[in-house]
Design a protein around this motif. Structure first.
Motif, PDB file in Angstrom:
ATOM      1  N   SER A   8       7.826  -1.683   6.161  1.00 21.75           N
ATOM      2  CA  SER A   8       6.555  -0.402   7.064  1.00 21.75           C
ATOM      3  C   SER A   8       6.643  -0.645   8.536  1.00 21.75           C
ATOM      4  O   SER A   8       6.014  -1.743   8.996  1.00 21.75           O
ATOM      5  CB  SER A   8       5.264  -0.629   6.506  1.00 21.75           C
ATOM      6  OG  SER A   8       4.491   0.157   7.172  1.00 21.75           O
TER       7      SER A   8
ATOM      8  N   LEU B 116      -4.383  13.779   7.816  1.00 19.54           N
ATOM      9  CA  LEU B 116      -3.899  12.475   7.245  1.00 19.54           C
ATOM     10  C   LEU B 116      -3.873  11.341   8.271  1.00 19.54           C
ATOM     11  O   LEU B 116      -4.292  10.208   7.644  1.00 19.54           O
ATOM     12  CB  LEU B 116      -2.662  12.711   6.439  1.00 19.54           C
ATOM     13  CG  LEU B 116      -2.567  13.741   5.072  1.00 19.54           C
ATOM     14  CD1 LEU B 116      -1.107  13.999   4.758  1.00 19.54           C
ATOM     15  CD2 LEU B 116      -3.548  13.115   4.094  1.00 19.54           C
TER      16      LEU B 116
ATOM     17  N   PHE C 162      -6.244   8.009   7.456  1.00 16.11           N
ATOM     18  CA  PHE C 162      -5.494   6.794   6.966  1.00 16.11           C
ATOM     19  C   PHE C 162      -4.635   5.785   7.938  1.00 16.11           C
ATOM     20  O   PHE C 162      -4.302   4.839   7.356  1.00 16.11           O
ATOM     21  CB  PHE C 162      -4.486   7.346   5.861  1.00 16.11           C
ATOM     22  CG  PHE C 162      -4.863   8.045   4.699  1.00 16.11           C
ATOM     23  CD1 PHE C 162      -5.920   7.408   3.839  1.00 16.11           C
ATOM     24  CD2 PHE C 162      -4.812   9.322   4.325  1.00 16.11           C
ATOM     25  CE1 PHE C 162      -6.481   8.138   2.674  1.00 16.11           C
ATOM     26  CE2 PHE C 162      -5.152   9.929   3.539  1.00 16.11           C
ATOM     27  CZ  PHE C 162      -6.148   9.441   2.393  1.00 16.11           C
ATOM     28  N   TYR C 163      -4.616   6.219   9.030  1.00 15.71           N
ATOM     29  CA  TYR C 163      -4.129   5.426   9.967  1.00 15.71           C
ATOM     30  C   TYR C 163      -4.882   4.253  10.460  1.00 15.71           C
ATOM     31  O   TYR C 163      -5.577   4.220  11.700  1.00 15.71           O
ATOM     32  CB  TYR C 163      -3.278   6.189  11.092  1.00 15.71           C
ATOM     33  CG  TYR C 163      -2.005   6.395  10.958  1.00 15.71           C
ATOM     34  CD1 TYR C 163      -1.777   7.343   9.676  1.00 15.71           C
ATOM     35  CD2 TYR C 163      -0.957   6.534  11.657  1.00 15.71           C
ATOM     36  CE1 TYR C 163      -0.498   7.956   9.624  1.00 15.71           C
ATOM     37  CE2 TYR C 163       0.315   6.671  11.412  1.00 15.71           C
ATOM     38  CZ  TYR C 163       0.471   7.407  10.150  1.00 15.71           C
ATOM     39  OH  TYR C 163       1.927   8.097  10.023  1.00 15.71           O
TER      40      TYR C 163
ATOM     41  N   THR D  67      -6.111   0.661   5.207  1.00 12.39           N
ATOM     42  CA  THR D  67      -5.191   1.544   4.321  1.00 12.39           C
ATOM     43  C   THR D  67      -3.696   0.697   4.520  1.00 12.39           C
ATOM     44  O   THR D  67      -2.831   0.349   3.591  1.00 12.39           O
ATOM     45  CB  THR D  67      -4.693   2.762   4.795  1.00 12.39           C
ATOM     46  OG1 THR D  67      -5.992   3.510   4.725  1.00 12.39           O
ATOM     47  CG2 THR D  67      -3.936   3.607   4.081  1.00 12.39           C
TER      48      THR D  67
ATOM     49  N   MET E 297      -1.784  -0.948   1.336  1.00  8.90           N
ATOM     50  CA  MET E 297      -0.264  -0.459   0.804  1.00  8.90           C
ATOM     51  C   MET E 297       0.820  -1.539   1.004  1.00  8.90           C
ATOM     52  O   MET E 297       1.526  -1.406   0.427  1.00  8.90           O
ATOM     53  CB  MET E 297      -0.004   1.043   1.814  1.00  8.90           C
ATOM     54  CG  MET E 297      -0.841   2.173   1.599  1.00  8.90           C
ATOM     55  SD  MET E 297      -1.132   2.357  -0.261  1.00  8.90           S
ATOM     56  CE  MET E 297       0.498   2.960  -0.723  1.00  8.90           C
TER      57      MET E 297
ATOM     58  N   VAL F 241       2.028  10.003   3.772  1.00 10.73           N
ATOM     59  CA  VAL F 241       0.684  10.107   3.835  1.00 10.73           C
ATOM     60  C   VAL F 241      -0.054   8.601   4.339  1.00 10.73           C
ATOM     61  O   VAL F 241      -1.139   8.629   4.785  1.00 10.73           O
ATOM     62  CB  VAL F 241       0.222  10.434   2.306  1.00 10.73           C
ATOM     63  CG1 VAL F 241      -1.432  10.441   1.957  1.00 10.73           C
ATOM     64  CG2 VAL F 241       0.942  11.822   2.032  1.00 10.73           C
ATOM     65  N   PHE F 242       0.526   7.686   3.311  1.00 10.87           N
ATOM     66  CA  PHE F 242      -0.081   6.238   3.547  1.00 10.87           C
ATOM     67  C   PHE F 242       0.525   5.186   4.329  1.00 10.87           C
ATOM     68  O   PHE F 242       1.548   4.721   3.890  1.00 10.87           O
ATOM     69  CB  PHE F 242      -0.508   5.756   2.281  1.00 10.87           C
ATOM     70  CG  PHE F 242      -1.140   6.681   1.390  1.00 10.87           C
ATOM     71  CD1 PHE F 242      -2.607   6.802   1.383  1.00 10.87           C
ATOM     72  CD2 PHE F 242      -0.665   7.131   0.196  1.00 10.87           C
ATOM     73  CE1 PHE F 242      -3.416   7.430   0.584  1.00 10.87           C
ATOM     74  CE2 PHE F 242      -1.653   7.992  -0.519  1.00 10.87           C
ATOM     75  CZ  PHE F 242      -2.726   7.925  -0.496  1.00 10.87           C
TER      76      PHE F 242
ATOM     77  N   THR G 101       2.954   1.750   3.695  1.00 10.22           N
ATOM     78  CA  THR G 101       3.886   1.831   2.411  1.00 10.22           C
ATOM     79  C   THR G 101       5.209   1.776   2.837  1.00 10.22           C
ATOM     80  O   THR G 101       6.030   0.852   2.070  1.00 10.22           O
ATOM     81  CB  THR G 101       3.618   3.391   1.871  1.00 10.22           C
ATOM     82  OG1 THR G 101       2.472   3.728   1.510  1.00 10.22           O
ATOM     83  CG2 THR G 101       4.780   3.725   0.597  1.00 10.22           C
TER      84      THR G 101
END
Length: 289
Positions: free
Chosen positions: A23, A124, A128-129, A133, A137, A182-183, A186
């Motif tokens: 990531s 988003l 989520f940032y 999160t 993830m 989105v996440f 990840t």
């Protein structure tokens, strides 16, 4: 000068984490917690995405003959030998079909993430940032990596070439990429590699398709961020951005070569364990902060 040094650090982290399935976005968000750049929030938001262009140029350099479909094939070689010199436009008359088809599959894989980014990208990102999160993830995808590799230990890959990837498989890999869009935390490369492994791709092909898929994905994301930011860059902003991109490019060349050699003899479980440990450390850090 201090901001240039900070940008070099960000470029190094980007170049390493963009291609290893750990990531890049998650690491950049976490790095921003510890190294604060003296730049506006609007520029930083754009910078953290556009710096990826440096990383993607490493893919273009290293895999040029695998991704450029023109001036290819037996007919082109005969034409070149006969005519000695060819014009730029002549080049487009000779297309290697399997590379051309590959790009259609890559565009199919990009569809889910493009739709979501255009419709809900800002919402988003706002939702989520954050480190919660990212940490979750990192851990979840790390566990999935280990489980998938354990499952694949006694399975032979069904697809061992890029040409063997069907349009349906490409779209499904694109759905995995959507999870990363989105996440944060990840990992775009992590999600698509996991998707590829689950769909029967060999490790090498899953990694290669992930690299190729990154080209339009990153160019598209960078273009959107630049348009939103505007083109009114100051000299300092240009210097910071170019420094990060060039650093990311150089580091990415080294990391991509390392990864392609590594996965020929090893699986991805070490990256899964790394993700789990890092995610746990980040959660612990912010809980006691």
């Amino acid at each position: 000068m201090l901001e240039i040094i900070k940008s070099i650090i960000f470029g190094i982290v980007e170049g390493i984490t963009e291609w290893l399935p750990i990531s890049s976005t998650g690491h950049m968000i976490l790095l921003d917690e510890f190294i604060k750049m003296n730049i506006s929030e609007q520029f930083k938001e754009m910078y953290l995405v556009v710096i990826q262009l440096g990383a993607i140029m490493a893919v273009v350099l290293l895999f040029w003959w695998e991704i450029w479909p023109f001036c290819k094939g037996e007919n082109f070689e005969k034409h070149y030998v006969k005519n000695k010199k060819i014009s730029f436009l002549d080049c487009f008359k000779f297309v290697k079909q399997d590379i051309f088809i590959m790009w259609f599959k890559i565009l199919v894989a990009c569809i889910p993430a493009v739709i979501v980014e255009l419709l809900w990208g800002d919402k988003l990102e706002a939702a989520f940032y954050n480190y919660q999160t990212v940490s979750i993830m990192l851990i979840v995808v790390g566990i999935v990596f280990i489980l998938v590799e354990n499952r694949n230990k006694n399975h032979t890959a069904k697809v061992d070439s890029i040409a063997g990837i069907t349009y349906q498989t490409a779209f499904l890999i694109g759905m995995f990429q959507l999870i990363a869009a989105v996440f944060p935390g990840t990992s775009r490369s992590g999600a698509t590699i996991i998707g590829g492994l689950m769909l029967g791709l060999s490790r090498t092909i899953a990694a290669e398709f992930t690299f190729y898929l990154a080209v339009p994905a990153m160019f598209g994301a960078s273009f959107i961020k630049i348009i939103k930011f505007g083109l009114a860059f100051t000299g300092t902003q240009i210097a910071i951005l170019l420094t990060g991109m060039i650093t990311a490019f150089v580091v990415s060349v080294v990391v991509i070569k390392f990864l392609m050699g590594y996965i020929k003899k090893h699986d991805f479980k070490v990256f899964g364990w790394y993700r789990i440990v890092l995610g746990a450390l980040v959660l612990a850090y912010f809980m006691i902060k």
